[in-house]
Design a protein around this motif. Structure first.
Motif, PDB file in Angstrom:
ATOM      1  N   ASN A   1       0.925  -1.288  -0.006  1.00  0.00           N
ATOM      2  CA  ASN A   1      -0.018  -0.036  -0.138  1.00  0.00           C
ATOM      3  C   ASN A   1       1.437   1.255   0.189  1.00  0.00           C
ATOM      4  N   PRO A   2       1.306   1.548  -1.208  1.00  0.00           N
ATOM      5  CA  PRO A   2       2.320   2.750  -1.278  1.00  0.00           C
ATOM      6  C   PRO A   2       2.277   3.735  -0.479  1.00  0.00           C
ATOM      7  N   ASP A   3       1.039   4.406  -0.288  1.00  0.00           N
ATOM      8  CA  ASP A   3      -0.194   5.477  -0.239  1.00  0.00           C
ATOM      9  C   ASP A   3       0.150   5.408   1.840  1.00  0.00           C
ATOM     10  N   ILE A   4       0.192   4.332   2.209  1.00  0.00           N
ATOM     11  CA  ILE A   4       0.569   4.463   3.799  1.00  0.00           C
ATOM     12  C   ILE A   4       1.548   4.652   3.974  1.00  0.00           C
ATOM     13  N   LEU A   5       2.303   6.177   4.814  1.00  0.00           N
ATOM     14  CA  LEU A   5       3.186   6.436   5.131  1.00  0.00           C
ATOM     15  C   LEU A   5       3.985   5.784   6.446  1.00  0.00           C
ATOM     16  N   GLU A   6       3.203   5.725   6.846  1.00  0.00           N
ATOM     17  CA  GLU A   6       3.432   4.952   8.320  1.00  0.00           C
ATOM     18  C   GLU A   6       1.773   4.217   9.124  1.00  0.00           C
ATOM     19  N   ILE A   7       2.884   2.849   9.905  1.00  0.00           N
ATOM     20  CA  ILE A   7       1.839   2.539  10.788  1.00  0.00           C
ATOM     21  C   ILE A   7       2.723   2.464  12.000  1.00  0.00           C
TER      22      ILE A   7
ATOM     23  N   GLU B   1       7.430   8.575  13.216  1.00  0.00           N
ATOM     24  CA  GLU B   1       7.831   9.229  12.899  1.00  0.00           C
ATOM     25  C   GLU B   1       7.073  10.645  12.363  1.00  0.00           C
ATOM     26  N   ILE B   2       5.917  10.216  12.283  1.00  0.00           N
ATOM     27  CA  ILE B   2       5.071  11.752  12.036  1.00  0.00           C
ATOM     28  C   ILE B   2       4.262  11.823  13.147  1.00  0.00           C
ATOM     29  N   MET B   3       4.985  12.433  14.093  1.00  0.00           N
ATOM     30  CA  MET B   3       3.630  12.484  15.585  1.00  0.00           C
ATOM     31  C   MET B   3       3.559  14.125  14.853  1.00  0.00           C
ATOM     32  N   ASN B   4       2.572  13.946  15.897  1.00  0.00           N
ATOM     33  CA  ASN B   4       1.522  15.437  16.237  1.00  0.00           C
ATOM     34  C   ASN B   4       1.574  16.009  17.595  1.00  0.00           C
TER      35      ASN B   4
ATOM     36  N   ALA C   1      -2.441   2.969  14.683  1.00  0.00           N
ATOM     37  CA  ALA C   1      -2.002   4.844  14.358  1.00  0.00           C
ATOM     38  C   ALA C   1      -1.330   3.814  13.096  1.00  0.00           C
ATOM     39  N   ILE C   2      -2.632   4.806  11.971  1.00  0.00           N
ATOM     40  CA  ILE C   2      -2.639   4.178  10.435  1.00  0.00           C
ATOM     41  C   ILE C   2      -1.922   6.040   9.252  1.00  0.00           C
ATOM     42  N   VAL C   3      -0.944   6.142   9.170  1.00  0.00           N
ATOM     43  CA  VAL C   3      -0.673   7.938   8.417  1.00  0.00           C
ATOM     44  C   VAL C   3      -0.765   7.474   6.900  1.00  0.00           C
ATOM     45  N   SER C   4      -1.785   7.928   6.634  1.00  0.00           N
ATOM     46  CA  SER C   4      -2.005   7.963   4.602  1.00  0.00           C
ATOM     47  C   SER C   4      -1.669   9.423   4.349  1.00  0.00           C
ATOM     48  N   ASP C   5      -1.097   9.330   2.796  1.00  0.00           N
ATOM     49  CA  ASP C   5      -0.776  10.003   2.167  1.00  0.00           C
ATOM     50  C   ASP C   5      -2.124  11.115   1.822  1.00  0.00           C
ATOM     51  N   TYR C   6      -2.743  12.079   2.024  1.00  0.00           N
ATOM     52  CA  TYR C   6      -3.797  13.089   1.669  1.00  0.00           C
ATOM     53  C   TYR C   6      -3.660  13.749   0.260  1.00  0.00           C
ATOM     54  N   GLN C   7      -2.675  13.623   0.307  1.00  0.00           N
ATOM     55  CA  GLN C   7      -2.248  14.567  -1.140  1.00  0.00           C
ATOM     56  C   GLN C   7      -3.115  14.516  -1.996  1.00  0.00           C
ATOM     57  N   SER C   8      -3.128  13.023  -2.837  1.00  0.00           N
ATOM     58  CA  SER C   8      -3.824  13.172  -4.447  1.00  0.00           C
ATOM     59  C   SER C   8      -5.595  12.917  -4.119  1.00  0.00           C
ATOM     60  N   ILE C   9      -6.061  12.876  -2.249  1.00  0.00           N
ATOM     61  CA  ILE C   9      -7.475  13.266  -2.856  1.00  0.00           C
ATOM     62  C   ILE C   9      -7.245  14.991  -2.883  1.00  0.00           C
ATOM     63  N   GLN C  10      -6.018  15.450  -2.247  1.00  0.00           N
ATOM     64  CA  GLN C  10      -6.360  17.451  -2.223  1.00  0.00           C
ATOM     65  C   GLN C  10      -6.303  17.310  -3.366  1.00  0.00           C
TER      66      GLN C  10
END
Length: 583
Positions: A221-227, A264-267, A320-329
């Protein structure tokens, strides 16, 4: 002319407001639908990860239990070789005995007031443990063994005169991770501890554990950036730190805030969403900015379930799953720009047309007043009718694009949008339901076969890129019942003759699965249909009798598949074929 100009201006403003309102509302409507679709996809991925991890953990804890049983056997041997008085045992004896027993170390523990300390050991670092009072439930287990020769606490593996905890970082700092077993039957004035480095468990987890599952999910799943697997107890807090005999701090294996994956993709708001997912026990999805790009974060809570098998430990966690939202945007932005261009061009054309019409009508001051009014009204009605038609068409376009996206028709969607607005950016493929369910089932059956001493083998070929034309839950029903039926049959045979073979392959648009096992010499395949009828069974009286094969037949017929049964060379073979489709 002033009246007409005023009417034209008002009409123009109304048209602009209507178009802006219409476009804005549908923009947010489309964004909501696309975001929801991506969020649901991430939730589905989290569920698949959760299922795979649960099956993997069952297997790893089974391996731990096997090691624990072996440690008890070694402890019995060690106890028999040593003097029952700890004062008459030397550290050198323990070193030599550990080598003969094939373990990494032996430690003898004894009471010291209200504490329990290490008296003798083959490992020099263990000799520095002067107190175990701070060891929590481990200390409780030590005390119960010394006092009652049995352990009753919930944690750990309990056998007669023996207790073993989870594989853990040793407080002595003698190794990275070790597996300890403790024995006391009342014949000695000390507690016998035997231990081994937990390399086997670590290798097992590396091969089929959570981190491997995460890596495979990310690669497919290349659009999933981090799990990330966030500890349901310690994440967001400072976990308890222990210090070994060298003063080096360490954290328990099961207290780590990050249990698997990467974070690593933290907030700073992640802890809030993490707690909300736990409190509501519902998936939480939010859109955030990371390195200037939009990402979708989905938090799914995995609580502690009622134990279906005897495992040693279970920890609640949040996936926690981080996915790329850029394509939808990008899709939304491009869609908005192109729709705005179409609307603006149409508006300008309509306004110019109205202005020309008004100029022609106003030239007849005396004789064309009535006709001017009628023509004005007629054209305004025409304009609004056209606008309403456009609004209706825009809704249809949005709904069509959403339907295509929701159903995974990426190429059809791209073709549709290209015909509408000539070009549009790609939209990421919808996640395909792959084979994690089959992998999880096979892993579970491996663990069951190990416990029941069954020689279970399997082989799957040619399934790469294959999209199942059957629900994952149904393929698990079919394979699970066939394998369980085979296991029940071979359990009648002595050890060494319990063989079950499962194989699967794809050919000519069909997925074929074969399950074979030996049968008793007097077995006769008299009535094929009777075998698959409800209530038919070769097992004795008990629960769940006569249902498995009837379920298999019903699911195969539902998907218009076929099933063949043959007996040859003392073995029965069930072979099923189900129509599939290539992805």
């Amino acid at each position: 002319m002033r009246i007409n100009a005023k009417v034209l201006f008002i009409t123009f403003i109304i048209v602009i407001l209507l178009l802006v309102t219409n476009n804005t509302s549908y923009y947010w409507f489309t964004k909501s639908l696309l975001t929801q679709a991506l969020s649901e996809r991430m939730e589905s991925t989290a569920v698949q990860i959760r299922t795979s991890i649960e099956q993997s953990e069952v297997g790893s804890f089974f391996v731990e239990d096997l090691i624990g049983e072996n440690l008890r056997s070694v402890a019995l041997y060690v106890n028999d070789q040593l003097d029952p008085d700890i004062a008459k045992v030397t550290n050198e004896q323990l070193v030599e005995l550990a080598k003969r027993a094939g373990i990494d170390g032996i430690t003898l523990m004894m009471r010291s007031g209200d504490d329990i300390m290490v008296g003798k050991s083959s490992e020099p670092k263990e000799l520095k443990l002067m107190s175990t009072k701070s060891f929590g439930y481990w200390f409780t287990a030590f005390s119960q063994l010394l006092d009652n020769k049995q352990v009753t606490i919930q944690e750990g593996q309990k056998l007669p005169n023996f207790w073993s905890g989870i594989y853990e970082v040793p407080a002595s700092g003698s190794s990275d991770v070790s597996k300890f077993g403790y024995f006391h039957d009342g014949t000695t004035n000390y507690l016998t501890c035997v231990f081994v480095n937990a390399d086997k468990i670590k290798r097992f987890k590396e091969n089929v554990g959570a981190d491997t599952i995460v890596r495979k999910t990310l690669s497919s799943n290349p659009d999933i950036l981090e799990i990330a697997g966030l500890n349901g107890v310690t994440f967001g807090t400072q976990p308890i730190e222990y210090k070994d005999n060298n003063g080096i701090p360490f954290i328990s294996v099961y207290d780590r805030p990050l249990l698997f994956g990467t974070y690593e993709i933290m907030n700073e708001q992640d802890a809030t969403y993490y707690r909300k997912a736990i409190e509501t026990n519902k998936p939480i999805s939010v859109v955030e900015k990371w390195q200037g790009k939009p990402v979708l974060k989905t938090f799914v809570f995995v609580p502690v379930k009622k134990k279906m098998t005897e495992v040693q430990s279970e920890i609640p966690y949040v996936i926690a799953i981080v996915s790329d939202y850029q394509s939808i945007q990008d899709t939304l932005n491009n869609q908005l720009v192109r729709l705005l261009l179409v609307i603006v061009l149409f508006t300008v054309f309509s306004c110019v047309f109205l202005y020309v019409v008004f100029r022609i009508i106003t030239k007849s001051r005396e004789t064309a007043v009535k006709s001017t009014q009628e023509l004005y009204i007629q054209n305004v009605d025409l304009m609004f009718a056209t606008i309403r038609s456009q609004r209706h068409d825009f809704l249809n376009h949005v709904q069509t694009m959403y339907a295509l996206l929701a159903n995974g028709k990426k190429e059809d969607q791209m073709k549709y949008m290209k015909e509408l607005i000539e070009e549009i950016n790609d939209v990421n493929d919808i996640i395909r339901i792959g084979h994690p369910a089959i992998a999880a089932l096979i892993q579970a059956k491996i663990a069951l076969a190990m416990r029941t001493k069954i020689n279970f083998s399997y082989e799957f070929t040619g399934l790469e890129g294959l999209a199942l034309g059957v629900k994952s839950v149904d393929i698990v029903k079919i394979m699970g019942n066939l394998i369980d039926n085979a296991f029940d049959e071979v359990n009648k045979f002595p050890l060494g003759e319990r063989d079950v073979m499962v194989s699967g392959w794809s050919e000519s648009g069909q997925l074929t699965i074969s399950v074979s096992n030996p049968v008793q010499p007097d077995f006769q395949l008299d009535d094929f249909n009777q075998m698959f009828s409800i209530g038919y069974s070769t097992k004795g009286q008990g629960e769940h009798q006569g249902l498995g094969l009837s379920v298999v037949k019903e699911r195969i017929e539902y998907y218009k598949g076929t099933i063949e049964v043959s007996v040859a060379d003392g073995c029965i073979c069930f072979q099923i074929s189900i129509p599939m489709q290539r992805s």
